[in-house]
Design an enzyme around this catalytic site. Structure first.
Site, PDB file in Angstrom:
ATOM      1  N   HIS A  41      44.909  41.975  30.538  1.00 22.05           N
ATOM      2  CA  HIS A  41      44.375  42.025  31.895  1.00 22.05           C
ATOM      3  C   HIS A  41      43.923  40.654  32.370  1.00 22.05           C
ATOM      4  O   HIS A  41      44.035  40.337  33.558  1.00 22.05           O
ATOM      5  CB  HIS A  41      43.216  43.020  31.981  1.00 22.05           C
ATOM      6  CG  HIS A  41      43.647  44.414  32.305  1.00 22.05           C
ATOM      7  ND1 HIS A  41      44.229  44.759  33.502  1.00 22.05           N
ATOM      8  CD2 HIS A  41      43.590  45.556  31.587  1.00 22.05           C
ATOM      9  CE1 HIS A  41      44.502  46.049  33.506  1.00 22.05           C
ATOM     10  NE2 HIS A  41      44.135  46.564  32.355  1.00 22.05           N
TER      11      HIS A  41
ATOM     12  N   GLU B   6      33.774  49.909  28.832  1.00 21.68           N
ATOM     13  CA  GLU B   6      34.511  50.424  29.995  1.00 21.68           C
ATOM     14  C   GLU B   6      35.516  51.483  29.534  1.00 21.68           C
ATOM     15  O   GLU B   6      35.592  52.574  30.101  1.00 21.68           O
ATOM     16  CB  GLU B   6      35.237  49.265  30.682  1.00 21.68           C
ATOM     17  CG  GLU B   6      36.089  49.706  31.861  1.00 21.68           C
ATOM     18  CD  GLU B   6      36.977  48.592  32.385  1.00 21.68           C
ATOM     19  OE1 GLU B   6      37.465  48.721  33.518  1.00 21.68           O
ATOM     20  OE2 GLU B   6      37.192  47.593  31.658  1.00 21.68           O
TER      21      GLU B   6
END
Length: 431
Positions: free
Chosen positions: A256, A326
């Protein structure tokens, strides 16, 4: 024990150390950008798009022609994949629609909540290193399900054009219009409005450091979903875990961005077993890095990442709740045992056959999630994020006769005479 990719260390040492790039002072830069948009409106947006997005804009919004051309440019198999994912996302989010409570707390006293969608929402979709059309679905579908009537999406253009797949996904999901600007200037436009953009009631979506800082600054004046920092995943593995699968889950999050963080908890009976599991996963990471791309992001991300030996389920659970990831992948022999103790996580992925990428794209859950430990107190985006719940009450004459003395006594004790009198005047009048 230092490996090539993940350092193997006791979790007390590194568990709560999250990556922080040397960002410099972006606060003043963002404040300046916001000021330009507030003062100059559309022309300020166009100026910022040129300076920061390197895009010359003929129009701020994507045109019908651009939507039509985008649909032609997206392959049929990708269209079907998007539609399939959207069906699952819609199905899961439709199940979240609340009906509202309605209760008579005592005779003649009725209380309920009226469910109201937000009228105007702004959705931000990053378009930097990759066109995140999946984020379009994750934000737009719950907004449509909630009943928001005015949904505007902002994403940066490149050479004046928005990614075709983002345009296709936006139209398929029900977005009203697409604003061809990104960065802090898009957030400013959502927060304060311009000649062509009506101020939003709430701003949603992830972004880079400038976007996050802009959301922080405008949150004094407009609601935001959350302050999302670098993406992160925590993987729980044991002797039953496929090393290649664990490595792929770690790398899929590492790609990411350079400041993403991946954490590995190794559930083992002793240190030797933990080191053996760690070595197998390290080898798998090296092998997979030789197959897949985006190394410029993954290698930097892995430098912030660690592996921790855990010698009991209780230790695993304590580490999870302390870090509040997360994404949490429980790829261990008895995932339900660990799940029962988890209190802090954005989204959880259970078992050997549940990759984190399923939630990123198509299983139905939302991938807009709290990061940087905010999962201790916050949830990810859902239909609830796009609605308001307004309390309503109706009291009959008999109800006020019964409840009035309680209200008046409490108001008297607080010294609020007008509160007391608002009841007394009604009871004295006795209409």
């Amino acid at each position: 024990m230092a490996g090539m990719y993940l350092d193997f260390c006791d979790y007390e040492e590194r568990l709560l150390v999250r990556p922080h790039d040397d960002t410099g002072d972006i606060e003043n830069s963002v404040r300046s950008i916001i000021d330009i948009v507030r003062r100059r409106g559309d022309s300020g947006l166009i100026q910022c798009a040129l300076e920061y997005d390197h895009s010359v804009l003929d129009s701020l919004y994507a045109t019908e022609k651009e939507f039509a051309e985008a649909e032609k440019m997206v392959s049929d198999d990708l269209k079907e994949a998007i539609r399939h994912a959207m069906r699952n996302i819609r199905s899961f989010h439709e199940s979240q629609l609340p009906s509202g409570e309605d209760i008579e707390t005592e005779e003649g006293v009725r209380c309920w909540r009226k469910i109201v969608p937000l009228s105007r929402v702004g959705l931000y979709v990053p378009g930097g290193t990759a066109p995140l059309f999946s984020t379009v679905l994750m934000l737009a579908v719950p907004a449509v399900v909630a009943g928001c009537r005015d949904i505007v999406l902002a994403t940066p253009a490149r050479n004046g054009a928005v990614s075709p797949v983002i345009l296709y996904a936006a139209k398929a999901a029900g977005v009203n219009s697409v604003l061809k600007v990104g960065g802090a200037h898009a957030i400013a436009a959502f927060a304060y409005g311009t000649e062509s953009i009506e101020k939003r009631d709430k701003i949603f979506g992830p972004g880079n450091r400038y976007v996050t800082e802009a959301k922080r600054q405008v949150s004094r004046d407009v609601a935001i979903d959350m302050l999302a920092g670098p993406s992160e995943v925590m993987v729980v593995a044991d002797r039953t875990t496929c090393p290649a699968a664990a490595a792929a889950d770690l790398l899929s999050q590492a790609e990411h961005g350079k400041d993403s963080q991946v954490m590995l908890l190794i559930r083992a009976d002793n240190r030797t077993e933990a080191e053996n599991i760690y070595s197998e996963i390290e080898k798998a990471i090296g092998k997979e890095l030789g197959i897949i791309g985006r190394h410029e992001y993954m290698v930097q991300s892995l430098s912030y990442s660690h592996a921790f030996p855990m010698y009991s389920d209780e230790a695993v659970i304590d580490a999870i709740n302390a870090y509040a990831p997360e994404h949490l992948i429980i790829s261990a022999e008895n995932p339900g045992t660990i799940l029962d103790g988890v209190e802090n996580a954005g989204s959880i992925f259970m078992g050997a056959w549940t990759p984190e990428s399923a939630g990123d794209y198509a299983s139905g859950t939302n991938h807009t999630l709290p990061t940087s430990g905010w999962a201790r107190s916050s949830s990810g985006v859902s239909v609830d994020s796009f609605i308001k719940k307004i309390t309503v009450q109706h009291i009959t004459k008999r109800g006020l006769r019964n409840l009035g003395p309680v209200i008046m006594r409490m108001a008297e004790a607080e010294g609020l005479e007008a509160h007391e009198y608002a009841v007394k005047v009604r009871l004295d009048d006795d209409r």
